[in-house]
Enzyme design. Structure first.
Site, PDB file in Angstrom:
ATOM      1  N   HIS A   1      -3.638   3.727  -1.088  1.00 14.80           N
ATOM      2  CA  HIS A   1      -4.679   2.981  -0.377  1.00 14.80           C
ATOM      3  C   HIS A   1      -4.148   1.706   0.286  1.00 14.80           C
ATOM      4  O   HIS A   1      -3.047   1.221   0.005  1.00 14.80           O
ATOM      5  CB  HIS A   1      -5.815   2.612  -1.347  1.00 14.80           C
ATOM      6  CG  HIS A   1      -5.390   1.724  -2.475  1.00 14.80           C
ATOM      7  ND1 HIS A   1      -5.357   0.351  -2.381  1.00 14.80           N
ATOM      8  CD2 HIS A   1      -4.996   2.018  -3.745  1.00 14.80           C
ATOM      9  CE1 HIS A   1      -4.963  -0.165  -3.530  1.00 14.80           C
ATOM     10  NE2 HIS A   1      -4.735   0.822  -4.384  1.00 14.80           N
TER      11      HIS A   1
ATOM     12  N   CYS B   1      -2.115   2.592  -9.223  1.00 12.59           N
ATOM     13  CA  CYS B   1      -2.346   3.065  -7.856  1.00 12.59           C
ATOM     14  C   CYS B   1      -1.216   2.600  -6.936  1.00 12.59           C
ATOM     15  O   CYS B   1      -0.454   1.697  -7.275  1.00 12.59           O
ATOM     16  CB  CYS B   1      -3.678   2.544  -7.334  1.00 12.59           C
ATOM     17  SG  CYS B   1      -5.109   3.404  -8.031  1.00 12.59           S
TER      18      CYS B   1
END
Length: 487
Positions: free
Chosen positions: A389, A408
């Site tokens: 992301h 992440c």
């Protein structure tokens, strides 16, 4: 009278010619009979010898003690089923090409990051190979079949180890031996390869078709072959590091020419396409919350995404902050929900309830410039609940060591990457809409027509511009794999 004498003379010549022809025919038949009779014992001996070998082969394939010595016993048995339980390597010296080529391939296993000890070196020697085809060989039929089975198992083992890896954490030897549905079957492959003009080159085609693997393999072949022969010295530790990273790349198992390649230790994402590569800086998980290795496919992009906070972060980090500051969730654009997705207002009483059983609650952060996922997220299925992301915290990309996240992967220039993915997916007409959604923080989903593979791996050594590049072992993974491979 002269006519009569001439006729008698002609008759005598014809009779002599006939007798001579008959004599030659008889002599030829006698010779043919003699050759047939003398050849029969040799032919029968050859047939008996072949039958003896095949008989012994059947016995050994059902011998539990022999099967225990094989790395992939079920695969070896299936291989011989395909050849009607006849020997494949013990034909004759004139037809020993595949056998010699298989032995030469075993000589080079270190060039492929493998260890010779895994391929029956105590049995598969050139001395035994020579004796197998020697006229005065004293090797018993049982010993010949031992060599035959061990060579088949060595080839099967090499095929599996080159393709799946020898220490694959998700595929153990037993499951590979029983056959991976939709995967490579070593018995089928070897049955075809042994008939090919070049057994060695055919077997090597099972290796990964990933750019970094091909470069590492070429480098290993160079230092173990040419450099070693030219008396160049390469540190043993460097050879081991290359080998363990080649092993990791064998666990991936994709054949696509276009894919996203995330290497955790180098803090880099590489987008491989048919005609070019693009590189992006990334932030990965801290040592306490490491980014997992995995293979998946990106199915869609999502702009202005909500962030469902992972349970561990919610319980261990956010609840303690909220207990000190009741406005913590609201100030960070977050909301708390129960299992039924009912909104839970935060006050002293509800915080006490949440603390009693925190696992049945979760928090979400709404879209906006403070959202941890930024303007766009690249969604791919995985059991770890991690994402690739954008991030509002762009300052981290200026640092050389970038292990700061909870697992992440944050990517630099995420907006550019999103646009390129859409362009290469044949959706250039939607790029304007994508850009508008990212700029205005409008939540929208952009599905890819062709899901793009994403590989998240852990390589502590890579080839960059033709030279080896070493990366810090940030999660301390090398030693355990090295111990397994090199014992």
């Amino acid at each position: 009278m002269k006519v009569q004498n001439r006729a008698l003379t002609t008759q005598k010549k014809d009779d002599t010619k006939t007798i001579l022809i008959i004599g030659i025919v008889i002599l030829f038949l006698q010779l043919a009979f003699h050759l047939t009779v003398s050849a029969r014992p040799i032919e029968e001996s050859s047939i008996q010898r072949k039958d003896s070998l095949n008989y012994q082969l059947g016995i050994q394939l059902n011998n539990p003690q022999m099967l225990k010595r094989l790395n992939f016993p079920n695969t070896v048995k299936r291989f011989y089923e395909k050849s009607n339980f006849e020997t494949n390597w013990l034909t004759s010296e004139e037809n020993s090409g595949p056998t010699v080529m298989a032995m030469l391939l075993l000589d080079c296993v270190k060039q492929y990051g493998l260890q010779l000890r895994d391929y029956h070196p105590e049995i598969l020697t050139y001395e035994k190979l020579h004796n197998l085809f020697s006229v005065n060989s004293q090797i018993s039929t049982a010993q010949k079949i031992e060599f035959e089975l061990m060579l088949s198992d060595a080839m099967v083992s090499m095929i599996n180890n080159l393709h799946y890896g020898a220490f694959n954490p998700t595929l153990n030897r037993f499951s590979i031996d029983n056959g991976i549905k939709g995967g490579l079957y070593a018995d089928v492959f070897l049955h075809t390869a042994i008939k090919s003009p070049n057994l060695r080159e055919t077997i090597l085609t099972v290796q990964p078709n990933i750019d970094q693997y091909k470069q590492l393999q070429a480098y290993m072949k160079l230092i173990m072959g040419q450099y070693a022969c030219d008396s160049y010295e390469t540190p043993e530790q460097e050879i081991r590091t290359i080998a363990i990273n080649m092993e990791r790349l064998r666990w991936i198992g994709i054949e696509n020419s276009s894919y996203l390649f995330v290497n955790i230790p180098s803090f880099k994402l590489t987008y491989y396409t048919n005609d070019k590569t693009l590189e992006y800086k990334i932030v990965v998980g801290k040592a306490s919350t490491p980014t997992p290795t995995l293979v998946s496919t990106i199915g869609y992009l999502e702009t202005a995404p909500d962030w469902k906070i992972p349970s561990k972060i919610f319980i261990n980090e956010m609840l303690p902050k909220a207990q000190k500051d009741l406005a913590y969730f609201e100030n960070n654009h977050m909301a708390v929900y129960d299992q039924k997705e009912h909104f839970v207002p935060i006050n002293v009483q509800t915080l006490a309830q949440i603390k009693q059983n925190p696992k049945i609650y979760h928090a979400r952060q709404t879209a906006g410039c403070d959202n941890a996922l930024g303007k766009v997220v690249f969604r791919f299925a995985n059991p770890h609940d991690i994402y690739l992301h954008d991030t509002p915290e762009q300052q981290y990309f200026s640092q050389s060591k970038r292990a700061f996240s909870h697992g992440c992967i944050r990517v630099s220039n995420a907006e550019q990457l999103a646009q390129i993915l859409m362009e290469n997916d044949g959706q250039g007409n939607r790029i304007a809409d994508l850009k508008k959604s990212m700029a205005n923080y409008n939540k929208q989903r952009f599905a890819l027509k062709k899901p793009l593979p994403i590989i998240i791996t852990y390589l502590t050594i890579t080839v960059e511009d033709g030279l080896l590049a070493k990366h810090a072992d940030i999660y301390l993974k090398d030693k355990s794999l090295e111990n397994k491979m090199f014992k």
